[in-house]
Design an enzyme around this catalytic site. Structure first.
Site, PDB file in Angstrom:
ATOM      1  N   SER A  23       0.828  -1.200   0.000  1.00  0.00           N
ATOM      2  CA  SER A  23       0.000   0.000   0.000  1.00  0.00           C
ATOM      3  C   SER A  23       0.869   1.261   0.000  1.00  0.00           C
ATOM      4  O   SER A  23       1.599   1.508  -0.946  1.00  0.00           O
ATOM      5  CB  SER A  23      -0.969  -0.023   1.173  1.00  0.00           C
ATOM      6  N   ASP A  28      -3.019   6.581  -3.331  1.00  0.00           N
ATOM      7  CA  ASP A  28      -1.791   6.013  -2.805  1.00  0.00           C
ATOM      8  C   ASP A  28      -1.298   4.963  -3.810  1.00  0.00           C
ATOM      9  O   ASP A  28      -1.951   4.719  -4.832  1.00  0.00           O
ATOM     10  CB  ASP A  28      -2.007   5.457  -1.394  1.00  0.00           C
ATOM     11  N   ASP A  66      -1.251   1.753  -4.291  1.00  0.00           N
ATOM     12  CA  ASP A  66      -2.083   0.656  -4.791  1.00  0.00           C
ATOM     13  C   ASP A  66      -3.513   1.101  -5.045  1.00  0.00           C
ATOM     14  O   ASP A  66      -4.386   0.275  -5.329  1.00  0.00           O
ATOM     15  CB  ASP A  66      -2.042  -0.550  -3.852  1.00  0.00           C
ATOM     16  N   ASP A  77      -6.022   2.159  -3.349  1.00  0.00           N
ATOM     17  CA  ASP A  77      -7.206   1.858  -2.541  1.00  0.00           C
ATOM     18  C   ASP A  77      -7.602   3.041  -1.663  1.00  0.00           C
ATOM     19  O   ASP A  77      -8.640   3.012  -1.005  1.00  0.00           O
ATOM     20  CB  ASP A  77      -7.025   0.581  -1.712  1.00  0.00           C
TER      21      ASP A  77
END
Length: 551
Positions: A152, A297, A299, A301
């Site tokens: 992440s 961010d 990734d 999500d």
């Protein structure tokens, strides 16, 4: 034998089993240095095993059981396969996604080979893609589980391994403990059957996700000058396609951060909440005279939003974006339960009640929010929003970004801004201002000692406001399972929650104050409330530092 000799022998045995030449060579060099009497991090590399929990695995890349590497990932995959077999899912499908971080593709391939070797059908996403697309694919493909290889918004030296079950939600207890037990029971890697690398998920699934997200935006204004950054992550192509399908003009993208780059060269920390992370985007917005800045961010999500104000550009807090999205969906008539984590603002509960909709608080994390029955919308203050739980039972920075753009374009068509909408909400429900205080500890043992001391002697006042109720969240309740935390309800609707960080050697304090806004005062009344709120938050933080932490 001395402890150091034992450690060196253990490290040699690990290196002999490691299938990765790079980490094997790395560990052999560290062992050689230790044998020469040099100071090394060998003990830390072997100070236990990287813990598998409700967030799966996450840690620094490197050799040894306390790092992210092919040995640790292979064992995790084998443990997950054993758990799925033991819980009635033998022979099912497991979908595997990966981001653009170092070794993410390698860890995805290892997972696929272990799954096929264990008799499962491994389905690997066709390329680096956002985490919410993996969560979407699990239910769309009818899989028994899903794995996303991502860290992440962690630093570039980290990677991680996130596990979902067949309902499309992240794992929660007791599944995490049961998987961890099976990981611990995995024998020699050489004895694990490995199959082929599985099959590729069709691009059709990607297209279906893109269309599903784009359809969230209803017909309406689309005039919006937009700046976007994926922060060197995997969201760029996905966001561009969704915006185009929904009828928006292409955003101005921060060129230096447009392409995936696992080293994140332009940011100290690839988290849009961190100071400096959004500087390039806001500079481009000033240059282009943009209406809005949005970011994901790495990734994708999470979604961050910045707006222009009298002093330049301002990052909206996660609670503010959560309130705007809830306002948007309530106004549309979205029915169901509106949910947020306990450390997020209490405002959502008041907005839901005013709209005649149920509201629920959960423990921190989307592993809990995504499981709320009848969920209509859920969010947490750390920039995570679930706007389409029917299709993605997790935070989704792509769908949240689209709905923020839709709301901003609609406001612009009316000659207004997102800030004006926040003022409207403050007039109706009072200004809910939030802040955080994080206290870092050098000695991890001091964290439970601090929590124990606060339990034994809770503060009686904070920032001049009486502590009217002190709750120990570790005792649980009818509404919440036990968690290590303390909640202080203060006079005049203020609140403080204290909890240890799940990822860092910190104790985090989440603060909220509520200031009524005088009717008929317009923006000036909200501005006055903001000034008052800032003073109260500063006073509460000062008291927490001295009375609670002795800092």
């Amino acid at each position: 034998m001395t402890d150091q000799t034992d450690l060196i022998e253990t490290a040699r045995a690990w290196a002999a089993e490691d299938p990765d030449e790079q980490t094997r060579t790395e560990l052999e060099a560290v062992v050689a240095a230790a044998e020469r009497g040099e100071e090394t991090d060998l003990a830390d590399r072997f100070a236990g095993t990287l813990e598998f929990g409700t967030a799966g695995l996450r840690g620094a890349l490197g050799a040894g059981p306390n790092r992210m590497n092919r040995v640790v990932v292979t064992r995790a995959a084998a443990g997950l396969a054993a758990y799925l077999t033991d819980t009635g899912h033998a022979g099912g499908s497991v979908v595997i996604g990966f981001d653009a971080r170092h070794n993410s593709d390698v860890f995805a391939r290892d997972t696929a080979e272990i799954m096929t070797g264990a008799g499962f059908k491994a389905l690997v996403m066709p390329r680096t893609l956002p985490t919410p697309l993996l969560a979407y694919a699990i239910r769309e493909l009818g899989c028994a589980a899903g794995v996303m290889v991502t860290a992440s918004h962690n630093p570039p030296q980290d990677n991680g391994y996130k596990v979902y079950l067949g309902d499309g939600s992240q794992i929660v207890p007791p599944a995490d403990i049961e998987i961890a037990d099976r990981i611990a029971a995995v024998g020699a890697l050489a004895d694990l059957p490995r199959g082929d690398a599985g099959g590729l998920v069709s691009e059709e699934i990607v297209d279906r996700y893109l269309d599903t997200v784009a359809e969230l935006a209803e017909d309406g204004p689309r005039d919006l000058t937009l700046v976007y950054t994926p922060l060197h992550g995997v969201g760029g192509t996905t966001v561009a396609q969704v915006l185009e399908t929904a009828g928006f003009e292409a955003p101005h993208v921060v060129e230096q951060q447009e392409d995936p780059d696992p080293d994140f060269p332009t940011v100290a920390f690839p988290n849009p909440e961190e100071p400096g992370a959004m500087d390039l985007a806001m500079a481009l917005a000033a240059e282009r005279k943009a209406d809005l800045v949005v970011a994901n961010d790495p990734d994708a999500d999470r979604c961050a939003v910045a707006v222009p104000d009298a002093h330049g550009w301002r990052m909206l807090r996660g609670d503010e974006v959560g309130a705007l999205l809830a306002h948007h969906l309530i106004r549309r008539g979205r029915t169901g339960t509106y949910a947020n984590s306990i450390v997020s603002s209490s405002l959502l509960g008041k907005m839901a009640a005013a709209a005649g909709q149920p509201h629920e608080e959960t423990l921190t994390g989307f592993k809990w929010i995504g499981r709320v029955d009848g969920l209509a919308f859920g969010y947490e203050e750390a920039l995570g929003y679930c706007c389409d739980p029917e299709h993605v039972k997790d935070k989704d920075g792509v769908s949240a970004l689209l709905l923020v753009c839709e709301l901003a374009a609609s406001a612009k068509a009316d000659g207004r801004t997102l800030t004006d909408l926040l003022d409207d909400i403050a007039h109706e429900h009072g200004l809910h201002a939030t802040d955080q205080l994080s206290v870092r500890f050098d000695d991890l043992a001091d964290i439970p000692a601090t929590m124990d001391r606060l339990r034994a002697a809770p503060p009686t006042t904070l920032g001049g406001l009486a502590v009217e109720r002190a709750e120990d969240l570790s005792e649980g309740s009818d509404l919440l399972p036990p968690t290590d935390g303390l909640r202080y309800s203060l006079a005049e609707g203020a609140r403080v929650i204290v909890r240890p960080s799940g990822t860092e050697p910190k104790v985090k304090c989440y603060l909220e104050v509520v200031i009524p806004v005088e009717p008929g005062t317009g923006g000036s009344g909200v501005d006055a409330a903001r000034i008052s709120a800032a003073g109260r938050l500063d006073a509460i933080k000062a008291d927490l530092r001295t009375s609670a932490f002795g800092a």
